[in-house]
Write a protein that holds these residues in place. Structure first.
Motif, PDB file in Angstrom:
ATOM      1  N   ALA A  34       7.468  12.804 -17.031  1.00  0.00           N
ATOM      2  CA  ALA A  34       8.148  13.922 -17.689  1.00  0.00           C
ATOM      3  C   ALA A  34       8.712  14.899 -16.661  1.00  0.00           C
ATOM      4  CB  ALA A  34       7.193  14.633 -18.635  1.00  0.00           C
ATOM      5  N   HIS A  35       8.011  15.077 -15.546  1.00  0.00           N
ATOM      6  CA  HIS A  35       8.505  15.954 -14.479  1.00  0.00           C
ATOM      7  C   HIS A  35       9.768  15.382 -13.839  1.00  0.00           C
ATOM      8  CE1 HIS A  35       8.627  18.540 -10.970  1.00  0.00           C
ATOM      9  NE2 HIS A  35       8.572  17.478 -10.188  1.00  0.00           N
ATOM     10  N   LEU A  36       9.760  14.076 -13.586  1.00  0.00           N
ATOM     11  CA  LEU A  36      10.899  13.450 -12.907  1.00  0.00           C
ATOM     12  C   LEU A  36      12.083  13.230 -13.847  1.00  0.00           C
ATOM     13  CD1 LEU A  36       9.033  10.762 -10.755  1.00  0.00           C
ATOM     14  CD2 LEU A  36      10.025  12.919  -9.964  1.00  0.00           C
ATOM     15  N   PHE A  37      11.793  12.937 -15.127  1.00  0.00           N
ATOM     16  CA  PHE A  37      12.853  12.569 -16.065  1.00  0.00           C
ATOM     17  C   PHE A  37      12.695  13.333 -17.398  1.00  0.00           C
ATOM     18  CE2 PHE A  37      11.725   8.833 -13.477  1.00  0.00           C
ATOM     19  CZ  PHE A  37      12.928   8.609 -12.813  1.00  0.00           C
ATOM     20  N   PRO A  38      12.694  14.666 -17.380  1.00  0.00           N
ATOM     21  CA  PRO A  38      12.407  15.414 -18.609  1.00  0.00           C
ATOM     22  C   PRO A  38      13.370  15.101 -19.755  1.00  0.00           C
ATOM     23  CG  PRO A  38      13.327  16.855 -16.915  1.00  0.00           C
ATOM     24  CD  PRO A  38      12.984  15.564 -16.250  1.00  0.00           C
ATOM     25  N   LYS A  39      14.624  14.863 -19.440  1.00  0.00           N
ATOM     26  CA  LYS A  39      15.603  14.608 -20.497  1.00  0.00           C
ATOM     27  C   LYS A  39      15.452  13.210 -21.100  1.00  0.00           C
ATOM     28  CE  LYS A  39      17.608  18.592 -20.025  1.00  0.00           C
ATOM     29  NZ  LYS A  39      17.424  19.650 -21.064  1.00  0.00           N
ATOM     30  N   ASN A  40      14.673  12.339 -20.451  1.00  0.00           N
ATOM     31  CA  ASN A  40      14.497  10.970 -20.948  1.00  0.00           C
ATOM     32  C   ASN A  40      13.225  10.803 -21.771  1.00  0.00           C
ATOM     33  OD1 ASN A  40      16.819  10.388 -19.572  1.00  0.00           O
ATOM     34  ND2 ASN A  40      15.822   9.327 -17.872  1.00  0.00           N
ATOM     35  N   VAL A  41      12.461  11.881 -21.934  1.00  0.00           N
ATOM     36  CA  VAL A  41      11.214  11.801 -22.698  1.00  0.00           C
ATOM     37  C   VAL A  41      11.546  11.768 -24.193  1.00  0.00           C
ATOM     38  CG1 VAL A  41       9.045  12.946 -23.284  1.00  0.00           C
ATOM     39  CG2 VAL A  41       9.879  12.969 -20.925  1.00  0.00           C
ATOM     40  N   GLY A  42      11.022  10.762 -24.886  1.00  0.00           N
ATOM     41  CA  GLY A  42      11.160  10.698 -26.334  1.00  0.00           C
ATOM     42  C   GLY A  42       9.917  11.276 -26.989  1.00  0.00           C
ATOM     43  N   ARG A  43       9.304  10.522 -27.886  1.00  0.00           N
ATOM     44  CA  ARG A  43       8.046  10.949 -28.507  1.00  0.00           C
ATOM     45  C   ARG A  43       6.905  10.466 -27.624  1.00  0.00           C
ATOM     46  NH1 ARG A  43       9.709   9.100 -34.712  1.00  0.00           N
ATOM     47  NH2 ARG A  43      11.603  10.409 -34.787  1.00  0.00           N
ATOM     48  N   ALA A  44       6.086  11.383 -27.141  1.00  0.00           N
ATOM     49  CA  ALA A  44       5.036  11.038 -26.190  1.00  0.00           C
ATOM     50  C   ALA A  44       3.705  11.635 -26.620  1.00  0.00           C
ATOM     51  CB  ALA A  44       5.401  11.535 -24.787  1.00  0.00           C
ATOM     52  N   VAL A  45       2.650  10.848 -26.405  1.00  0.00           N
ATOM     53  CA  VAL A  45       1.283  11.274 -26.709  1.00  0.00           C
ATOM     54  C   VAL A  45       0.422  11.061 -25.478  1.00  0.00           C
ATOM     55  CG1 VAL A  45      -0.782  10.798 -28.083  1.00  0.00           C
ATOM     56  CG2 VAL A  45       1.477  10.757 -29.175  1.00  0.00           C
ATOM     57  N   LEU A  55       0.799  -1.234   0.000  1.00  0.00           N
ATOM     58  CA  LEU A  55       0.000   0.000   0.000  1.00  0.00           C
ATOM     59  C   LEU A  55       0.832   1.285   0.000  1.00  0.00           C
ATOM     60  CD1 LEU A  55      -3.138  -0.612   2.270  1.00  0.00           C
ATOM     61  CD2 LEU A  55      -2.917  -0.804  -0.208  1.00  0.00           C
ATOM     62  N   PRO A  56       1.931   1.367   0.759  1.00  0.00           N
ATOM     63  CA  PRO A  56       2.697   2.631   0.740  1.00  0.00           C
ATOM     64  C   PRO A  56       3.540   2.809  -0.519  1.00  0.00           C
ATOM     65  CG  PRO A  56       3.090   1.351   2.768  1.00  0.00           C
ATOM     66  CD  PRO A  56       2.445   0.436   1.780  1.00  0.00           C
ATOM     67  N   GLN A  57       3.560   1.802  -1.403  1.00  0.00           N
ATOM     68  CA  GLN A  57       4.503   1.813  -2.525  1.00  0.00           C
ATOM     69  C   GLN A  57       3.817   1.916  -3.886  1.00  0.00           C
ATOM     70  OE1 GLN A  57       7.376   2.038  -1.260  1.00  0.00           O
ATOM     71  NE2 GLN A  57       7.041   1.163   0.772  1.00  0.00           N
ATOM     72  N   VAL A  58       2.590   2.393  -3.941  1.00  0.00           N
ATOM     73  CA  VAL A  58       1.867   2.404  -5.224  1.00  0.00           C
ATOM     74  C   VAL A  58       1.547   3.812  -5.719  1.00  0.00           C
ATOM     75  CG1 VAL A  58       0.873   0.108  -4.901  1.00  0.00           C
ATOM     76  CG2 VAL A  58      -0.387   2.122  -4.071  1.00  0.00           C
ATOM     77  N   ARG A  59       2.307   4.790  -5.270  1.00  0.00           N
ATOM     78  CA  ARG A  59       2.068   6.148  -5.762  1.00  0.00           C
ATOM     79  C   ARG A  59       2.460   6.253  -7.231  1.00  0.00           C
ATOM     80  NH1 ARG A  59       3.798   7.308  -0.261  1.00  0.00           N
ATOM     81  NH2 ARG A  59       2.021   8.269   0.818  1.00  0.00           N
ATOM     82  N   THR A  60       1.899   7.230  -7.895  1.00  0.00           N
ATOM     83  CA  THR A  60       2.203   7.434  -9.308  1.00  0.00           C
ATOM     84  C   THR A  60       3.682   7.741  -9.511  1.00  0.00           C
ATOM     85  OG1 THR A  60      -0.061   8.124  -9.794  1.00  0.00           O
ATOM     86  CG2 THR A  60       1.642   8.854 -11.321  1.00  0.00           C
ATOM     87  N   THR A  61       4.309   8.403  -8.563  1.00  0.00           N
ATOM     88  CA  THR A  61       5.743   8.646  -8.671  1.00  0.00           C
ATOM     89  C   THR A  61       6.524   7.337  -8.674  1.00  0.00           C
ATOM     90  OG1 THR A  61       5.729   9.024  -6.275  1.00  0.00           O
ATOM     91  CG2 THR A  61       5.740  10.978  -7.690  1.00  0.00           C
ATOM     92  N   ASP A  62       6.058   6.333  -7.929  1.00  0.00           N
ATOM     93  CA  ASP A  62       6.715   5.019  -7.938  1.00  0.00           C
ATOM     94  C   ASP A  62       6.577   4.361  -9.307  1.00  0.00           C
ATOM     95  OD1 ASP A  62       7.393   5.079  -5.145  1.00  0.00           O
ATOM     96  OD2 ASP A  62       5.326   4.590  -4.671  1.00  0.00           O
TER      97      ASP A  62
END
Length: 513
Positions: free
Chosen positions: A236-247, A196-203
């Motif tokens: 995208a917030h956590l890893f902006p430089k790793n975003v490729g083509r996203a929809v 339960l404590p490990q299912v946040r969207t950030t995870d």
């Protein structure tokens, strides 16, 4: 009671057919370096109960097969070398010229709580064009399906849970709803204390970046739908430089707290109901459930009021209650393709037969015809309650009822009372709303549908603004239903395919009709 309108399910398909799947295990990591693990891809077996059951996915056109594997990820991302969990993955290898392969295209179909391992093959043919240059990949996020699923109540208990009166009219009914919510939430804590404590969207976003590395991709190419847009925005917030083509399609408004989101959905589903009633009564053959749009809505309101006093037979031995019928009506509004089922279901309900509306409600709740539930409701509540800081009381909801009823006479009460689902939840919520600011990210194509009931159109512009200048590129589809790409509109699909396959970013503000 959960807010099931946040769950993206394939309407009737979930009740009648969604094919499914899952995983072959693998390790191959060295010295605790999970990014170095090698996945052991195998033919997919039939999905288990948590994923919704059903048959193993059918072969792909041209003879290809769906392959499944399990990726190890840290249970607790604050302890990356600690205990691990297994995340279920599925893929279809790219069908075109290997020299033109771009990489993997990772899908999240929403929820939160939906199994990507079962949903991707169910809609795989819709993405055939994208498969010419990508391996199509999806996954069961942590807490979902076979990825260490959140478990709360038994199938029998869930039948009772979904039969409860979720729109209480008296003090006794309000107390009963709150007590039943506490009972459900206590079962989640008892049966799923570790996850339960490990299912946040950030995870889940951190899992996707690990997935990117394990799949061998320099950047994450991503297609997010409904809640999947929120997950994509957090990534995208956590890893902006790793975003490729996203929809992002069927876009969640990242600026809203849970109350604002629920109120927006009340307006969105009311708009969809208005459009349904207009469509039915405009047919030359006549509308069997009303003479005018207002007559259609008045008759539905009367049906629900009558069911509150006296349910009718549904899928026996269960009864169609006011709550179940409301849920079934909402499910059919997710797609214009299913308005015919709503018309038929209402016709039968007016004659005392509630089976179709109950089947629609079952599909929303993840109940198969054999009476087994997937864990979509448990996961949906767990992820939402871990993400969302506010905790709403019965007294607060009562104060807000007039505002919700003004937004939607039909859905207002139900969506307002859905806000108490995190009462006495075992894990504190992380924030009022997600942070999706992503300066430095590659462009993200954000597709909003003017007739979307579950993620109202206004959320697309809010997502574009929140992503930041030069990142979000908005495209509008003037249509009906939840999402735009799967409407098969040629303009929408052309723009999305053009970006994902060729890197051509549509002009901001493009409108498809």
């Amino acid at each position: 009671m959960p807010n099931p309108f946040r769950i993206r399910v394939a309407a009737l398909a979930a009740a009648l057919a969604l094919s499914s799947v899952l995983t072959g295990c693998s390790d191959g990591s060295k010295d605790g370096d999970l990014a170095a693990q090698k996945l052991d891809w195998k033919n997919c077996p039939a999905p288990d109960e948590a994923e919704g059951g059903g048959d193993a996915p059918s072969p792909l056109p041209g003879g290809g097969t769906w392959q499944c594997a399990t990726m190890k990820a840290p249970l607790d991302w604050s302890k990356p070398k600690g205990a691990t969990i297994g995340l279920a993955l599925i893929r279809a290898r790219a069908s075109g010229d290997p020299s033109k392969r771009i990489g993997s295209l990772v899908f999240n179909f929403g929820g939160p709580g939906g199994s990507g391992v079962t949903t991707l093959p169910a809609f795989g043919e819709d993405y055939a064009a994208l498969r010419t240059r990508y391996d199509l990949v999806s996954f069961d996020p942590r807490g979902v399906g076979r990825s260490d699923p959140v478990e709360c109540e038994s199938d029998t208990q869930l039948d009772d849970y979904f039969q409860q009166d979720a729109t209480p009219d008296t003090s006794a009914e309000r107390t009963q709803l709150i007590n039943r919510t506490k009972q459900f939430n206590a079962a989640c804590e008892k049966n799923s204390r570790t996850i339960l404590p490990q299912v946040r969207t950030t995870d889940a976003a951190r899992d996707m970046d690990l997935m990117r590395q394990v799949l061998g991709d320099r950047q994450l190419h991503y297609f997010g739908i409904s809640y999947g847009t929120e997950l994509g925005g957090v990534y995208a917030h956590l890893f902006p430089k790793n975003v490729g083509r996203a929809v992002f399609d069927a876009v969640v408004d990242p600026t809203q707290d849970p109350e604002q989101s629920s109120l927006g959905q009340a307006k969105g589903f009311q708009l969809a109901l208005d459009n349904f009633a207009e469509d039915c009564t405009s047919k030359k053959t006549g509308c069997p459930i009303g003479d005018t749009p207002q007559d259609v809505k008045d008759r539905i309101a009367k049906l629900l009021a009558d069911l509150d006093k006296k349910p009718i037979p549904g899928v026996l031995p269960r009864q169609l209650t006011q709550t179940v019928a409301t849920n079934g009506i909402a499910q059919s509004l997710y797609s214009k393709d299913f308005w015919e089922y709503l018309t038929e279901g209402l016709e039968e309900a007016y004659d005392g037969d509630g089976r179709i509306l109950m089947l629609l409600s079952d599909s929303m709740n993840g109940r198969s015809q054999n009476g087994e539930y997937s864990n979509i409701t448990a996961a949906n509540i767990a992820i939402n309650c871990a993400d969302e800081k506010p905790r709403y009381t019965s007294d607060y909801v009562q104060q807000k009822l007039p505002e919700f009823r003004a937004a939607s006479p039909l859905f207002g009460d139900y969506l307002a009372w859905g806000m108490v689902s995190c009462t006495n939840w075992a894990v504190p919520g992380a924030a009022d709303h997600p942070d999706v600011s992503a300066p430095g990210s590659a462009p993200v194509l954000v597709v909003g549908n003017t007739g979307d009931p579950a993620t109202p159109y206004e959320g697309a512009k809010k997502m574009v603004d929140a992503l930041g200048k030069g990142v979000g590129v908005e495209l509008t589809y003037k249509g009906q239903g939840h999402g735009a790409y799967d409407s098969k509109n040629k303009c929408v699909q052309g723009a999305v395919n053009g970006y994902l396959l060729e890197g051509t970013v549509p002009k901001a503000g493009t409108v498809c009709t």
